[in-house]
Design an enzyme around this catalytic site. Structure first.
Site, PDB file in Angstrom:
ATOM      1  N   ASP A  27     -31.349  -0.298  31.716  1.00 29.00           N
ATOM      2  CA  ASP A  27     -32.462   1.090  31.250  1.00 29.00           C
ATOM      3  C   ASP A  27     -33.735   0.668  32.499  1.00 29.00           C
ATOM      4  O   ASP A  27     -34.421   1.914  33.256  1.00 29.00           O
ATOM      5  CB  ASP A  27     -33.042   1.642  30.372  1.00 29.00           C
ATOM      6  CG  ASP A  27     -34.197   0.587  30.202  1.00 29.00           C
ATOM      7  OD1 ASP A  27     -33.231  -0.371  30.125  1.00 29.00           O
ATOM      8  OD2 ASP A  27     -34.958   1.026  29.391  1.00 29.00           O
TER       9      ASP A  27
ATOM     10  N   ASP B 167     -34.233  -2.993  24.996  1.00 30.40           N
ATOM     11  CA  ASP B 167     -34.893  -2.428  24.736  1.00 30.40           C
ATOM     12  C   ASP B 167     -34.830  -1.357  26.062  1.00 30.40           C
ATOM     13  O   ASP B 167     -34.689  -1.208  26.811  1.00 30.40           O
ATOM     14  CB  ASP B 167     -35.624  -3.056  24.671  1.00 30.40           C
ATOM     15  CG  ASP B 167     -37.096  -3.976  24.234  1.00 30.40           C
ATOM     16  OD1 ASP B 167     -37.856  -3.106  22.693  1.00 30.40           O
ATOM     17  OD2 ASP B 167     -36.319  -4.997  24.741  1.00 30.40           O
TER      18      ASP B 167
ATOM     19  N   ASP C 191     -28.669  -5.144  28.270  1.00 28.76           N
ATOM     20  CA  ASP C 191     -29.994  -5.218  27.775  1.00 28.76           C
ATOM     21  C   ASP C 191     -30.981  -4.474  26.393  1.00 28.76           C
ATOM     22  O   ASP C 191     -29.631  -4.208  25.974  1.00 28.76           O
ATOM     23  CB  ASP C 191     -30.585  -4.108  29.015  1.00 28.76           C
ATOM     24  CG  ASP C 191     -32.330  -3.657  28.960  1.00 28.76           C
ATOM     25  OD1 ASP C 191     -32.325  -4.698  28.751  1.00 28.76           O
ATOM     26  OD2 ASP C 191     -32.408  -2.325  28.333  1.00 28.76           O
TER      27      ASP C 191
HETATM   28 MG   LIG Z   1     -34.228  -1.867  28.743  1.00 23.73          MG
END
Ligand SMILES: [Mg+2]
Length: 251
Positions: free
Chosen positions: A195, A19, A17
């Site tokens: 996240d 960000d 991923d």
């Molecule tokens: Mg993310």
């Protein structure tokens, strides 16, 4: 560091991923910057994994290209609705621009009188960010739910201080599954790192494929492993690059 012991790191296919994983989340999506050290780590991993490294993000592919430049790799964008494979071929789900136009008008009506809300029109989806106005979370979600009612092919995806309306028919999990049928990913063991709630689709797919899953930060998750924050993850990632390079020299 023993965050996650890898028995055969050179056989991994790495799916990351962006960000909150490779960069810290910023107040506004445009404000994030990739650290030069991270760019170097990505290039080392790409080289030692024979290209089996892809970014799986909610952002547009072109935005990721610009953020990573001059580094470049396969990318799945807009949470799996767009994808550029390892030979540079583009894959995308059909777009209903009339729906996106209508949704954009409605969201602008909500956002315009309020400072701090950000409407983000993407090629295949539309999102409203309320990081600047967490007090308006409920209003944003209500507006998005009303928009989703307009078309039963549309689903809502909630992330950190953002809610997105998008056509069904692709998510981060399907994007990883597609990459795993193609060179240079096929035959390797996938490792997915993310996240946010939108990463859960990919965690589930990668778990089913017998791969490894790593969640950054707190929160309920299907991931098998967890690391406290982005900084700890990036340090670990750099260690993996060291291990891979040493393995190459020896073997
Ligand atoms: Mg993310």
């Amino acid at each position: 560091m023993t965050l996650l012991e890898l028995t055969h790191p050179h056989r991994l296919a790495l799916f990351l991923d962006f960000d909150g994983t490779l960069v810290e989340i910023a107040e506004k999506p445009d404000a994030v910057r990739l650290a030069e050290t991270t760019r170097v780590t990505l290039a080392r991993l790409q080289r030692t994994l024979d290209g089996a490294l892809a970014i799986i993000t909610g952002r547009e592919i072109e935005v990721i290209d610009a953020m990573l430049s001059p580094f470049r790799c396969p990318v799945a964008g807009v949470h799996g609705l767009t994808r550029r494979d390892a030979v540079g071929r583009a894959h995308a789900t059909a777009v209903d621009t009339a729906f996106l136009d209508q949704a954009e008008r409605r969201l602008e009506q909500l956002a315009r009188p309020e400072a701090g809300l950000l409407v983000e029109r993407k090629s295949h989806a539309i999102a409203i960010h309320y990081r600047g106005r967490p007090d308006l979370e409920h209003a944003c979600i209500e507006a998005m739910e009303a928009i989703a009612q307009l078309d039963d092919r549309v689903r809502l995806v909630r992330g950190k201080m953002v809610v997105e309306a998008r056509p069904s028919g692709g998510d981060k999990g399907t994007a990883v599954a597609e990459f795993m049928t193609e060179a240079p990913f096929a035959g390797r063991r996938p490792l997915f790192v993310g996240d946010d709630v939108t990463d859960e689709d990919a965690f589930e797919v990668v778990n089913r494929l017998g791969g490894l899953t790593l969640k950054i930060g707190p929160g309920k998750t299907h991931a098998q492993h967890r690391v406290a924050d982005t900084a700890a993850f990036l340090a670990w990632l750099d260690d993996i690059a060291d291990t891979l390079e040493k393995g190459r020299t020896i073997g």
